[in-house]
Design an enzyme around this catalytic site. Sequence first.
Site, PDB file in Angstrom:
ATOM      1  N   THR A   1      -7.988  -7.099   1.795  1.00 21.47           N
ATOM      2  CA  THR A   1      -8.276  -8.407   1.203  1.00 21.47           C
ATOM      3  C   THR A   1      -7.313  -9.410   1.808  1.00 21.47           C
ATOM      4  O   THR A   1      -6.097  -9.305   1.592  1.00 21.47           O
ATOM      5  CB  THR A   1      -8.078  -8.372  -0.330  1.00 21.47           C
ATOM      6  OG1 THR A   1      -8.913  -7.361  -0.880  1.00 21.47           O
ATOM      7  CG2 THR A   1      -8.428  -9.712  -0.953  1.00 21.47           C
TER       8      THR A   1
ATOM      9  N   LYS B   1     -15.268 -11.980  -1.845  1.00 21.46           N
ATOM     10  CA  LYS B   1     -14.252 -11.213  -2.586  1.00 21.46           C
ATOM     11  C   LYS B   1     -13.373 -12.136  -3.440  1.00 21.46           C
ATOM     12  O   LYS B   1     -13.151 -11.874  -4.616  1.00 21.46           O
ATOM     13  CB  LYS B   1     -13.397 -10.427  -1.574  1.00 21.46           C
ATOM     14  CG  LYS B   1     -12.133  -9.816  -2.098  1.00 21.46           C
ATOM     15  CD  LYS B   1     -12.366  -8.544  -2.855  1.00 21.46           C
ATOM     16  CE  LYS B   1     -11.070  -8.032  -3.464  1.00 21.46           C
ATOM     17  NZ  LYS B   1     -11.239  -6.896  -4.326  1.00 21.46           N
TER      18      LYS B   1
ATOM     19  N   LYS C   1      -2.110 -12.017  -6.117  1.00 21.02           N
ATOM     20  CA  LYS C   1      -2.420 -12.167  -4.689  1.00 21.02           C
ATOM     21  C   LYS C   1      -3.828 -12.762  -4.504  1.00 21.02           C
ATOM     22  O   LYS C   1      -4.013 -13.729  -3.760  1.00 21.02           O
ATOM     23  CB  LYS C   1      -2.333 -10.799  -3.990  1.00 21.02           C
ATOM     24  CG  LYS C   1      -2.808 -10.839  -2.545  1.00 21.02           C
ATOM     25  CD  LYS C   1      -2.998  -9.457  -1.941  1.00 21.02           C
ATOM     26  CE  LYS C   1      -3.814  -9.547  -0.664  1.00 21.02           C
ATOM     27  NZ  LYS C   1      -4.202  -8.276  -0.105  1.00 21.02           N
TER      28      LYS C   1
HETATM   29  P1  NAD Z   1      -1.077   0.057  -0.026  1.00 19.73           P
HETATM   30  O1  NAD Z   1       0.169  -0.743   0.058  1.00 19.73           O
HETATM   31  O2  NAD Z   1      -1.111   1.254  -0.909  1.00 19.73           O
HETATM   32  O3  NAD Z   1      -1.529   0.530   1.454  1.00 19.73           O
HETATM   33  C1  NAD Z   1      -1.361  -0.224   2.609  1.00 19.73           C
HETATM   34  C2  NAD Z   1      -0.831   0.691   3.687  1.00 19.73           C
HETATM   35  O4  NAD Z   1      -0.739  -0.037   4.901  1.00 19.73           O
HETATM   36  C3  NAD Z   1       0.564   1.236   3.376  1.00 19.73           C
HETATM   37  O5  NAD Z   1       0.532   2.652   3.400  1.00 19.73           O
HETATM   38  C4  NAD Z   1       1.433   0.655   4.481  1.00 19.73           C
HETATM   39  O6  NAD Z   1       2.483   1.523   4.919  1.00 19.73           O
HETATM   40  C5  NAD Z   1       0.412   0.460   5.587  1.00 19.73           C
HETATM   41  N1  NAD Z   1       0.809  -0.495   6.610  1.00 19.73           N
HETATM   42  C6  NAD Z   1       1.392  -1.720   6.473  1.00 19.73           C
HETATM   43  N2  NAD Z   1       1.582  -2.286   7.680  1.00 19.73           N
HETATM   44  C7  NAD Z   1       1.114  -1.416   8.600  1.00 19.73           C
HETATM   45  C8  NAD Z   1       1.022  -1.423  10.026  1.00 19.73           C
HETATM   46  N3  NAD Z   1       1.472  -2.453  10.752  1.00 19.73           N
HETATM   47  N4  NAD Z   1       0.489  -0.367  10.645  1.00 19.73           N
HETATM   48  C9  NAD Z   1       0.035   0.699   9.931  1.00 19.73           C
HETATM   49  N5  NAD Z   1       0.094   0.784   8.580  1.00 19.73           N
HETATM   50  C10 NAD Z   1       0.624  -0.268   7.932  1.00 19.73           C
HETATM   51  O7  NAD Z   1      -2.229  -0.981  -0.444  1.00 19.73           O
HETATM   52  P2  NAD Z   1      -3.675  -0.622  -1.040  1.00 19.73           P
HETATM   53  O8  NAD Z   1      -3.620  -0.585  -2.521  1.00 19.73           O
HETATM   54  O9  NAD Z   1      -4.217   0.535  -0.292  1.00 19.73           O
HETATM   55  O10 NAD Z   1      -4.483  -1.951  -0.664  1.00 19.73           O
HETATM   56  C11 NAD Z   1      -4.924  -2.211   0.659  1.00 19.73           C
HETATM   57  C12 NAD Z   1      -5.769  -3.465   0.653  1.00 19.73           C
HETATM   58  O11 NAD Z   1      -6.881  -3.286  -0.229  1.00 19.73           O
HETATM   59  C13 NAD Z   1      -5.035  -4.721   0.166  1.00 19.73           C
HETATM   60  O12 NAD Z   1      -5.432  -5.810   0.954  1.00 19.73           O
HETATM   61  C14 NAD Z   1      -5.506  -4.870  -1.267  1.00 19.73           C
HETATM   62  O13 NAD Z   1      -5.480  -6.221  -1.710  1.00 19.73           O
HETATM   63  C15 NAD Z   1      -6.924  -4.352  -1.171  1.00 19.73           C
HETATM   64  N6  NAD Z   1      -7.480  -3.819  -2.417  1.00 19.73           N
HETATM   65  C16 NAD Z   1      -6.763  -2.951  -3.174  1.00 19.73           C
HETATM   66  C17 NAD Z   1      -7.317  -2.461  -4.345  1.00 19.73           C
HETATM   67  C18 NAD Z   1      -6.556  -1.491  -5.222  1.00 19.73           C
HETATM   68  O14 NAD Z   1      -6.987  -1.244  -6.346  1.00 19.73           O
HETATM   69  N7  NAD Z   1      -5.460  -0.902  -4.745  1.00 19.73           N
HETATM   70  C19 NAD Z   1      -8.606  -2.845  -4.747  1.00 19.73           C
HETATM   71  C20 NAD Z   1      -9.341  -3.700  -3.921  1.00 19.73           C
HETATM   72  C21 NAD Z   1      -8.761  -4.185  -2.750  1.00 19.73           C
END
Ligand code: NAD
Length: 296
Positions: free
Chosen positions: A96, A172, A247
């Site tokens: 997102t 979204k 966010k």
């Molecule tokens: P998270 O922080 O658990 O996962 C993100 C991952 O990306 C982490 O493991 C981090 O180490 C990795 N990362 C960061 N920079 C990186 C790079 N340069 N190279 C490789 N890996 C890298 O976050 P999440 O909960 O999985 O959410 C991910 C996305 O999905 C976000 O944009 C969030 O807004 C969206 N989202 C999350 C949810 C939810 O319920 N968690 C629901 C809908 C949307």
Amino acid sequence: MATIGFIGLGNMGGPMARNLLKAGHKVRGYDIFKGSLAPFAKAGGEIASDLTETVKDVEVVITMLPAGEHVRNVYLGEGKIIDSAPRGALLIDCSTIDVQSARGISAAAAASTGQEVVDAPVSGGTVGAENATLTFMCGGSAAGFARAEPILKAMGKTIVHAGAAGNGQAAKICNNMILGISMIAVCEGFVLAEKLGLDAQTLFDISSKSSGQCWSMTTYCPVPGPVPTSPANRDFKPGFTGEMMVKDMRLAQEAAHHAGVSTPLGATAQALYALYCGRGGAEDDFSGIIRLLAGK
Ligand code: NAD
């Protein structure tokens, strides 16, 4: 079956990548946090040591990263994937992020290598990611969407083409702005009901069948009891955290500002969720804002 490079194996990306493996795709994964790698490797994923190795010879790249800055870095920064992924690869970003970044990445790829980029943010949370029941809102060309759809089907149930590049992100944040505002409205209703001596279950029974009915009421009810699966029944363990809601509300306000649109309830809701996070709700579910509104 496709060969897929998956970048970002966190709370969402981890289970999503595992569902791609389950569907029979060959998946190479990368995350800067090494703790994310073990469950992926155990599920049969191949681990890459950097971005370039992740996208080498793949047909599809999927990114699931925290925010716009991470996505811009991975696509356009040092070792950028629009250079290192094969020319014909389809690039799908499920994070997102802000609409402008999504459109900028798509335009940069088109100008540089001609790769097709689809922004495909999700709703459905970690449960949807585990169960492959996510909703994907996609922005990009019709041809890009047609290529993305069968891949996304392995991770979700509802795949919608919302229009040109960036429209997935637009859908979204508009949806989540509605959600953030409607949750506060439902919370206020329950807080007022309590003060008026009206039982929460009774308000639910009436309102869930009346014009106050909405998802925040019927699926995610912010008081314990009426909807046993809602976070209110587990002391607001997330779910979708207060921090994530802030966010998304911020992204909506930035987009509104950019488009010259006034969204006063969205602005107020953003301020209230920020306050909730400041008062300890950042890691709790966003529906726990009822405690703030009740003065608890
Ligand atoms: P998270 O922080 O658990 O996962 C993100 C991952 O990306 C982490 O493991 C981090 O180490 C990795 N990362 C960061 N920079 C990186 C790079 N340069 N190279 C490789 N890996 C890298 O976050 P999440 O909960 O999985 O959410 C991910 C996305 O999905 C976000 O944009 C969030 O807004 C969206 N989202 C999350 C949810 C939810 O319920 N968690 C629901 C809908 C949307």
